[in-house]
Design a protein around this motif. Sequence first.
Motif, PDB file in Angstrom:
ATOM      1  N   THR A   1       3.379   6.490  -3.618  1.00 31.56           N
ATOM      2  CA  THR A   1       2.311   6.187  -4.916  1.00 31.56           C
ATOM      3  C   THR A   1       3.140   5.753  -5.760  1.00 31.56           C
ATOM      4  O   THR A   1       4.089   6.443  -6.267  1.00 31.56           O
TER       5      THR A   1
ATOM      6  N   SER B   1       2.761   4.049  -9.230  1.00 29.74           N
ATOM      7  CA  SER B   1       2.194   2.886 -10.750  1.00 29.74           C
ATOM      8  C   SER B   1       2.980   2.431 -11.609  1.00 29.74           C
ATOM      9  O   SER B   1       3.577   3.274 -12.151  1.00 29.74           O
TER      10      SER B   1
ATOM     11  N   SER C   1       1.785   0.137 -14.108  1.00 25.13           N
ATOM     12  CA  SER C   1       0.614  -0.461 -15.038  1.00 25.13           C
ATOM     13  C   SER C   1       1.129  -0.330 -16.982  1.00 25.13           C
ATOM     14  O   SER C   1       1.874   0.411 -16.694  1.00 25.13           O
TER      15      SER C   1
ATOM     16  N   ASP D   1       0.314   0.210  -7.535  1.00 26.13           N
ATOM     17  CA  ASP D   1      -0.878  -0.774  -8.949  1.00 26.13           C
ATOM     18  C   ASP D   1       0.545  -1.116  -9.520  1.00 26.13           C
ATOM     19  O   ASP D   1       1.059  -0.409 -10.811  1.00 26.13           O
TER      20      ASP D   1
ATOM     21  N   SER E   1      -0.830  -3.377 -12.108  1.00 24.32           N
ATOM     22  CA  SER E   1      -2.549  -2.921 -13.189  1.00 24.32           C
ATOM     23  C   SER E   1      -2.307  -3.940 -14.869  1.00 24.32           C
ATOM     24  O   SER E   1      -0.338  -2.623 -14.981  1.00 24.32           O
TER      25      SER E   1
ATOM     26  N   SER F   1      -2.665  -0.582   0.215  1.00 23.43           N
ATOM     27  CA  SER F   1      -3.391  -0.819  -1.872  1.00 23.43           C
ATOM     28  C   SER F   1      -2.960  -1.277  -2.216  1.00 23.43           C
ATOM     29  O   SER F   1      -1.613  -0.992  -2.993  1.00 23.43           O
TER      30      SER F   1
ATOM     31  N   TYR G   1      -2.764  -3.090  -6.013  1.00 22.61           N
ATOM     32  CA  TYR G   1      -3.529  -3.664  -7.932  1.00 22.61           C
ATOM     33  C   TYR G   1      -2.787  -4.522  -8.223  1.00 22.61           C
ATOM     34  O   TYR G   1      -1.656  -3.825  -9.158  1.00 22.61           O
TER      35      TYR G   1
ATOM     36  N   GLU H   1      -6.790  -5.659  -4.979  1.00 24.70           N
ATOM     37  CA  GLU H   1      -7.640  -5.914  -6.656  1.00 24.70           C
ATOM     38  C   GLU H   1      -7.223  -7.014  -7.239  1.00 24.70           C
ATOM     39  O   GLU H   1      -5.606  -6.921  -7.031  1.00 24.70           O
TER      40      GLU H   1
END
Length: 317
Positions: A65, A67, A69, A91, A93, A113, A115, A144
């Motif tokens: 994972t 992230s 953002s 991610d 985002s 996934s 994002y 997404e």
Amino acid sequence: TDVACPEDCICARDSGTVTCRDGKDTEVPGDIPEWTSTLILEGRNISTLQRGAFMSNGTETELTTLSLSYNGIRVIEHYAFLGLPRLHLLDLSHNSLVFISARAFHGLLELRSLYLNHSLLPPATEQLSNALSTQSLPNLHRLELAGNMLKHIPQIRLDMHNLHALVLINNSIESIGGDNVTTLYQQRRIRFYLSLNPFRCNCELEAFYYWLKNSSQCPDAGRLVCSEPESRRGVPVEKLREEDVDCMNENLEAVSYVFLGLVLALIGVVFLMVLYLNRGGIKMWLNNIRDACRDQMEVYHYRYEQDSDPRLANVAV
């Protein structure tokens, strides 16, 4: 806290999580512990993700994972995510992407996934379809793209992915045309999330309306509402009547108004022609009315003079 934790970061070895929030660093930390499975980098100043940004000494990591953002990322160079073969969630985002290389996501063979909510500026939106190739992301299940001011469903090869969910909520999609609806029908495994878009509920929405009524591919169908016209604002799309989106009805209504205008114009022309052809008689009639009005006014004037002068009244007697 681990002794090998990067500066300004918090490390939790039990959960395999390294969290680095807020800082002035412009690059990804290079001393991420090898046991890290979840890396959270947020609120930093990483404007560019360079090639191999997450490879430490040329070795692969165990990250599942990642992230990234709120980092102000504007550019993702090619092969930026090399060394992350086991990454499942990425991610990106709340960034400001203006450039995404066609090979930006190369090597993320296990990514499930992705994002990109509130991150895509117009140039990056156009480049996205090339970056999301099946060679780079063969196992992508969820994409997404919320809050990116998209005006239509992105031109990505949906049939080349293992996509199961495409999130397009809170964009600027006003209508979904027949060609796009055909694509929706063909990709029955994909769930499309489309709420919080300003749908224009006229006959251009007809094909999408029937897809929405007859398909279970839109889990948030009940939250799709009309933005225009004013008379239908706030009305759920799936609650519209068939005649509201019937192009034939709209065309007939437009034709009827045109026909009414032509009839009224024809009546006006006929009326003017009658006036022109009878201009002599009309002139004589108007003159007669004028003379009659003049005689009547002279009578009223004479009587008024008699009533106002007593001497004339005595003479009359």
